[in-house]
Write an enzyme that holds these catalytic residues in place. Structure first.
Site, PDB file in Angstrom:
ATOM      1  N   ARG A  82       0.807  -1.223   0.000  1.00 47.69           N
ATOM      2  CA  ARG A  82       0.000   0.000   0.000  1.00 47.69           C
ATOM      3  C   ARG A  82       0.840   1.273   0.000  1.00 47.69           C
ATOM      4  NH1 ARG A  82      -2.129  -4.198   2.616  1.00 47.69           N
ATOM      5  NH2 ARG A  82      -4.329  -4.671   2.238  1.00 47.69           N
ATOM      6  N   HIS A 107      -0.626  -2.411  -4.806  1.00 45.83           N
ATOM      7  CA  HIS A 107      -0.046  -3.346  -5.779  1.00 45.83           C
ATOM      8  C   HIS A 107       0.113  -2.768  -7.186  1.00 45.83           C
ATOM      9  CE1 HIS A 107       0.116  -6.322  -2.762  1.00 45.83           C
ATOM     10  NE2 HIS A 107      -1.071  -6.845  -2.908  1.00 45.83           N
ATOM     11  N   HIS A 177       3.016 -12.877  -5.148  1.00 44.31           N
ATOM     12  CA  HIS A 177       1.813 -12.936  -4.312  1.00 44.31           C
ATOM     13  C   HIS A 177       1.152 -14.324  -4.356  1.00 44.31           C
ATOM     14  CE1 HIS A 177      -1.551 -11.446  -2.041  1.00 44.31           C
ATOM     15  NE2 HIS A 177      -1.234 -10.160  -2.228  1.00 44.31           N
ATOM     16  N   ASP A 244      -2.223  -9.664   8.258  1.00 41.40           N
ATOM     17  CA  ASP A 244      -1.999  -8.991   6.990  1.00 41.40           C
ATOM     18  C   ASP A 244      -1.049  -7.842   7.289  1.00 41.40           C
ATOM     19  OD1 ASP A 244      -2.021  -8.118   4.398  1.00 41.40           O
ATOM     20  OD2 ASP A 244      -4.060  -7.315   4.436  1.00 41.40           O
ATOM     21  N   GLU A 309       4.946 -12.524   1.226  1.00 41.79           N
ATOM     22  CA  GLU A 309       5.284 -11.586   0.164  1.00 41.79           C
ATOM     23  C   GLU A 309       6.562 -10.838   0.545  1.00 41.79           C
ATOM     24  OE1 GLU A 309       1.648  -9.206  -0.687  1.00 41.79           O
ATOM     25  OE2 GLU A 309       0.752 -10.601   0.757  1.00 41.79           O
TER      26      GLU A 309
END
Length: 345
Positions: A82, A107, A177, A244, A309
């Site tokens: 982000r 992304h 990803h 996350d 990631e």
């Protein structure tokens, strides 16, 4: 080692997409396509020698181009993760990006690298994919040339080597990803799979996943994964829907290729290591994957897979204290990330 090329169909606008299938001497297979430089499948045996595909994905191009695709297996860029409010300033100039994740840019924008057909060529036992991103694409400055080389060895290492150059100062943050489930992509919850992340700190974010700029210690919190922990053990205590978050990897030196995370599945015996030169790894427990119809008609749901990631920290351009994601003419961006598979016990 062997690599075989075959057709994977065409995009909606008629571009041909190729698949490249790797196989090593120990029964491991991996398939990548040049749409989004995407990992489509990774097949490895369990402790009994039975193979399973460990990554979520689709059978055809229709799936990968659908709105239901949550970046399955793709290379995300120009800026993975982000950027707050879709804005950043570089050398006094403010740049505006697409807002595509709550109040933030995510992304790389509306048509990021995950939605591009890359040039691809087999080079020995590897596959090199190349993409040119023109100046101004998705709001980013500079014409960028990106290379991503995939290779697989007999030690079970799927290796991703990235490089990039630019003709104008820009920002860059690339990642893969893939969504993993070590029991098999269609095997349900990953709560019982065991994870360990080599990070003593993580990036604090608000409820919109916007970084505050603070790097908080994991010790004594539900974010502490420094010792082997079932993914589901404290996931209900984690901010939002579950993990996350960017974990700030413990590194002896900047750019060191080091172990970021280990995940094991007690039921199958499969184990996966993530090694990277990057300073961070976003651990994501597929909290927003709901009723996605994937390969073979499998239905993927929340926390039935996980992502590791490898990347720079989110929103780094807006936080001078974070490791820099700036790339200038004459410099070369490099990254190596390895996903290594095997069995234990």
């Amino acid at each position: 080692m062997s690599v075989v090329k075959e057709s994977f169909g065409r995009t909606n606008d008629g571009q041909a997409v190729d698949a490249f299938i790797f196989e090593n001497a120990n029964g491991m297979k991996a398939k990548v396509i040049n749409y989004g430089a995407t990992i489509v499948s990774i097949e490895t045996p369990d402790r009994a020698g039975q193979p399973a595909d460990l990554v979520c994905g689709f059978d055809d191009m229709a799936g990968y181009q659908s709105e239901a695709n949550p970046y399955f297996g793709a290379c995300c860029g120009r800026y993975a993760n982000r950027i707050a409010k879709g804005k950043f300033t570089l050398d006094g100039v403010e740049y505006s990006l697409a807002i595509n994740n709550g109040p933030n840019g995510l992304h790389g924008g509306t048509v990021g690298f995950d939605k591009k057909v890359w040039d691809a060529a087999m080079v020995g036992d590897s596959v090199k994919m190349t993409l040119i991103s023109p100046d101004g694409e998705e709001g980013y400055p500079g014409t960028l040339k990106v290379e991503l080389t995939y290779s697989l060895n007999d030690e079970g290492e799927l290796r991703l080597d990235y490089s990039a150059t630019t003709d104008q100062k820009t920002i860059l943050n690339l990642t893969n990803h893939s969504y993993f489930n070590l029991a098999g992509a269609d095997s349900g919850s990953v709560h019982d799979q065991i994870i360990c992340i080599n990070a003593d700190r993580y990036t604090e974010v608000d409820d919109d996943a916007t970084p505050s700029g603070r790097l908080l210690p994991v010790a004594g919190t539900e974010m502490d994964l420094t010792s082997p922990t079932p993914i589901g053990q404290r996931i209900g205590e984690v901010q939002g829907r579950g993990y996350d978050h960017n974990y700030c990897l413990n590194k002896k030196a900047e750019g060191e290729l080091s172990l970021a995370a280990v995940v094991t599945d007690p039921a199958s015996g499969r184990a996966m290591e993530c090694w990277t030169t990057e300073p961070g790894v976003q651990f994501y427990a597929a909290n927003w994957v709901e009723n996605v119809v994937g390969k073979g008609g499998a239905i993927y749901n929340i926390q039935e897979s996980f992502c590791l990631e490898a990347q720079h920290y989110p929103d780094s351009p807006n936080h001078p204290d974070f490791p820099s994601t700036e790339l200038a003419p004459g410099e070369t961006y490099t990254q190596t990330t390895i996903y290594k598979f095997g069995v234990e016990g």
